[in-house]
Structure formats: C-alpha cells, structure tokens
Design a protein around this motif. Structure first.
Motif, PDB file in Angstrom:
ATOM      1  N   LEU A  52      -5.798   0.555  15.644  1.00 10.13           N
ATOM      2  CA  LEU A  52      -6.839   1.041  14.741  1.00 10.13           C
ATOM      3  C   LEU A  52      -6.315   2.201  13.901  1.00 10.13           C
ATOM      4  O   LEU A  52      -6.577   2.270  12.691  1.00 10.13           O
ATOM      5  N   ALA A  53      -5.563   3.096  14.519  1.00 14.73           N
ATOM      6  CA  ALA A  53      -4.990   4.223  13.770  1.00 14.73           C
ATOM      7  C   ALA A  53      -4.041   3.721  12.686  1.00 14.73           C
ATOM      8  O   ALA A  53      -3.980   4.281  11.582  1.00 14.73           O
ATOM      9  N   LEU A  54      -3.316   2.631  12.969  1.00  9.24           N
ATOM     10  CA  LEU A  54      -2.426   2.036  11.968  1.00  9.24           C
ATOM     11  C   LEU A  54      -3.248   1.446  10.816  1.00  9.24           C
ATOM     12  O   LEU A  54      -2.943   1.673   9.639  1.00  9.24           O
ATOM     13  N   TYR A  55      -4.308   0.705  11.160  1.00  8.04           N
ATOM     14  CA  TYR A  55      -5.122   0.078  10.113  1.00  8.04           C
ATOM     15  C   TYR A  55      -5.837   1.126   9.255  1.00  8.04           C
ATOM     16  O   TYR A  55      -5.931   0.972   8.032  1.00  8.04           O
ATOM     17  N   LYS A  82       0.821  -1.217   0.000  1.00  6.91           N
ATOM     18  CA  LYS A  82       0.000   0.000   0.000  1.00  6.91           C
ATOM     19  C   LYS A  82       0.856   1.269   0.000  1.00  6.91           C
ATOM     20  O   LYS A  82       0.515   2.247  -0.661  1.00  6.91           O
ATOM     21  N   ILE A  83       1.944   1.240   0.741  1.00  3.55           N
ATOM     22  CA  ILE A  83       2.845   2.406   0.735  1.00  3.55           C
ATOM     23  C   ILE A  83       3.416   2.611  -0.666  1.00  3.55           C
ATOM     24  O   ILE A  83       3.491   3.733  -1.168  1.00  3.55           O
ATOM     25  N   GLN A  84       3.789   1.505  -1.313  1.00  2.67           N
ATOM     26  CA  GLN A  84       4.346   1.610  -2.665  1.00  2.67           C
ATOM     27  C   GLN A  84       3.298   2.111  -3.654  1.00  2.67           C
ATOM     28  O   GLN A  84       3.585   2.952  -4.518  1.00  2.67           O
ATOM     29  N   PHE A  99       0.603   9.628   7.571  1.00  5.89           N
ATOM     30  CA  PHE A  99       0.118   8.245   7.619  1.00  5.89           C
ATOM     31  C   PHE A  99       1.294   7.262   7.573  1.00  5.89           C
ATOM     32  O   PHE A  99       1.346   6.311   8.357  1.00  5.89           O
ATOM     33  N   ILE A 100       2.222   7.497   6.662  1.00  7.77           N
ATOM     34  CA  ILE A 100       3.375   6.596   6.508  1.00  7.77           C
ATOM     35  C   ILE A 100       4.233   6.612   7.764  1.00  7.77           C
ATOM     36  O   ILE A 100       4.662   5.548   8.259  1.00  7.77           O
ATOM     37  N   ASP A 101       4.467   7.793   8.311  1.00 11.85           N
ATOM     38  CA  ASP A 101       5.292   7.903   9.518  1.00 11.85           C
ATOM     39  C   ASP A 101       4.647   7.177  10.695  1.00 11.85           C
ATOM     40  O   ASP A 101       5.330   6.490  11.470  1.00 11.85           O
ATOM     41  N   TYR A 102       3.328   7.317  10.823  1.00 11.95           N
ATOM     42  CA  TYR A 102       2.635   6.648  11.934  1.00 11.95           C
ATOM     43  C   TYR A 102       2.717   5.132  11.782  1.00 11.95           C
ATOM     44  O   TYR A 102       2.992   4.409  12.756  1.00 11.95           O
ATOM     45  N   ILE A 103       2.491   4.638  10.561  1.00  9.86           N
ATOM     46  CA  ILE A 103       2.561   3.188  10.314  1.00  9.86           C
ATOM     47  C   ILE A 103       3.936   2.653  10.697  1.00  9.86           C
ATOM     48  O   ILE A 103       4.049   1.653  11.422  1.00  9.86           O
ATOM     49  N   ASN A 104       4.975   3.310  10.221  1.00  9.27           N
ATOM     50  CA  ASN A 104       6.333   2.821  10.480  1.00  9.27           C
ATOM     51  C   ASN A 104       6.702   2.858  11.962  1.00  9.27           C
ATOM     52  O   ASN A 104       7.452   2.014  12.446  1.00  9.27           O
ATOM     53  N   ALA A 105       6.150   3.816  12.705  1.00 10.35           N
ATOM     54  CA  ALA A 105       6.455   3.928  14.138  1.00 10.35           C
ATOM     55  C   ALA A 105       5.677   2.921  14.982  1.00 10.35           C
ATOM     56  O   ALA A 105       6.038   2.674  16.144  1.00 10.35           O
ATOM     57  N   ASN A 106       4.617   2.316  14.403  1.00  5.26           N
ATOM     58  CA  ASN A 106       3.747   1.456  15.217  1.00  5.26           C
ATOM     59  C   ASN A 106       3.581   0.035  14.695  1.00  5.26           C
ATOM     60  O   ASN A 106       2.762  -0.726  15.212  1.00  5.26           O
TER      61      ASN A 106
END
Length: 291
Positions: free
Chosen positions: A240-243, A136-138, A153-160
């Motif tokens: 949930l924030a990650l999803y 999805k990031i790609q 969004f990308i930063d939050y995903i990578n941190a969690n």
C-alpha cells in the motif's frame, strides 16, 4: 426505456468525469441517473455496463445498471437513482463508532467486489505496474514543481518493487473512496461511480484511501480491518505504501492544469503522507487504529 421518454433532465455538475451526468425523471415520477459519453467510448462503456451487472449480481449496494445504448449525443448509460446524501459530506458528523462501523462495511463490500476474477488474458501485474511506475517517476522528474522530500517516495518504490511479483488480479472499482459513496435514507452505504473500473492487484484498490484518511482515520482503519477481518498482513502495508507513493508522485503533474488550488492540495497531501509514514521509513501509517 428510450432516453427521450423523460420529462425532466437536470445536469449534475459534480465530479471529475468527462461524462455528462443528469438526474432524469420519467412521466411516472421515477428518477434515474443518465450518463452520456462520446461515441468513441462505446466499447469501453459497454464493458463497464457488463461489469457493473456482474457486481450487482453479487448483491453489492450500488447504483444499478439499467440500460446501455447509443443516442444522438453519443453513448448513454442509465443507472438507478439513489435517494440519499453524499457520504463524504456526512461522515464527519457521525460518532466515532459509526465512522468505524461504516468503514468495516466499506471494506467488506470491497472484498465482495474483488471476488470477480480478472480475465485469463490479463498481463502479469509486475510487468504492467512497473511500466506505470516508470512513467510516473519520469512525469515527476520532468515536472517543474517538486515536493519537499519527494525523493523519499522514489526511494521507497525502488526498494519495494519486488513485492509486485506474482500478485493476484481481480476486478477493481477503480476509484474506491468516500467521495464515491452515498448513504441512502435507510442509512445504508451505497457505492457509485464505476467509470474508472479496471482489473489489477486487489490491494492496489486501497491507493485512494488517502482521501478517506483525511476525512476520518477511523473510517479508513475500519475499511482495512473489514476487508481483512482484522488480520492485516504486513505485506499489505508495504505494498500500500508503494501504491500510495506511486500515486502521490503523479498527482503534482496532474494538478498543474487545474491551477494553484489543486497544486497546493497535492503538496499538502504529499506532506501529510510523508508524516504518516515517517518519511517512508515505517510501512504501517500513523493514522491506522488496529483491529
């Protein structure tokens, strides 16, 4: 009941599914929902039918699976017909108390659905979902259209991502939100459209709550509180924030083939999500009303 035994067959235009959907009526006046898929989907549809039988056995209020088989047009799937109204259309006409109460009920129904375990052969969730995240990031990076502040969004995903480790898995409806619910003429909530069902983290099932919030924050709050009986763990909010971040990233490339209207819808939704989460700085969204 062979599908050629019906007196009438009326095409249903609503929804995003590739299936052809019909309201059919028997010679005795009984209505059913008939879904027809291409023959290539036979195995997938058989599993869907069998899993819906498992859900029905739990007593979940739903469109019940009646019959499955093949026909000249492909694979057919007969389900009970629900006499009622689309919940999405009447939700905002209800009182605040009613909206919240139906949310509680929706959360408790979902908790019930999630008692069906995933098979032992299921791949570990962390590995599976990380692959999905990368894809999805790609997709987002390759997309010619970007969100304003989409990098949050990308930063939050990578941190969690670490939160994905050792997550349990169960059966999922796959598309659980107000658009896939009805109210029957007795005022009872009914769950429909199981055609995206899957197995995975039960908390991922809340990733469609965005659509509920946009209709009624009270309903969405009730859904969370009903599921957790009012005791919502902080890790749920973080995951949930990650999803939701992951879903939002892929929404814009998904929307492009459907035209400017869908693109605008997803851009506005992304902006709204960032507002709820204060640019992904606060994992508890601003729409949430506590238990």
């Amino acid at each position: 009941m062979p599908i050629y035994d019906f007196n009438t067959r009326i095409l249903i235009e609503k929804g995003w599914s590739d299936d052809k959907k019909y309201c059919v009526t028997t010679p005795y006046g009984k209505k059913y929902l008939l879904r027809i898929s291409t023959i290539e989907k036979q195995d997938r549809k058989r599993v869907e039918f069998e899993m819906m039988q498992c859900v029905e056995a739990l007593g979940v209020p739903m469109c019940k699976p009646i019959e499955f088989g093949t026909c000249d047009e492909g694979v057919y799937f007969l389900q009970s017909w629900i006499e009622g109204k689309d919940f999405e259309e009447i939700l905002t006409t209800l009182t605040d108390t009613e909206q919240y109460s139906y949310g509680i009920e929706a959360g408790q129904i979902l908790k019930h659905i999630h008692t069906i375990p995933a098979p032992n052969t299921q791949e570990e969730w962390e590995a599976r979902f990380n692959r999905k995240i990368e894809r999805k990031i790609q997709m987002y990076k390759d997309c010619p259209i970007k969100y304003e502040n989409g990098q949050f969004f990308i930063d939050y995903i990578n941190a969690n991502r670490y939160l994905l480790k050792n997550r349990p898995q169960c059966y999922q409806h796959g598309d659980y939100h107000v658009g896939n619910m009805m109210i029957d003429y007795d005022g009872k909530l009914q769950i429909i459209d199981f055609d995206r069902d899957d197995f995975g983290d039960p908390w991922e099932e809340f990733n469609r709550i965005v659509w509920c919030v946009q209709k009624s924050p009270l309903f969405a709050s009730g859904m969370v509180n009903g599921y957790f009986y009012g005791n919502v763990p902080m890790d749920f909010w973080r995951l949930l924030a990650l999803y939701i971040s992951s879903n939002t990233l892929s929404s814009i490339p998904w929307a492009i083939p459907f035209g400017q209207s869908e693109i605008d819808t997803m851009k506005n939704q992304a902006k709204e999500v960032l507002e709820w989460y204060n640019n992904m700085q606060n994992p508890v969204p601003s729409w949430y009303k506590g238990a």
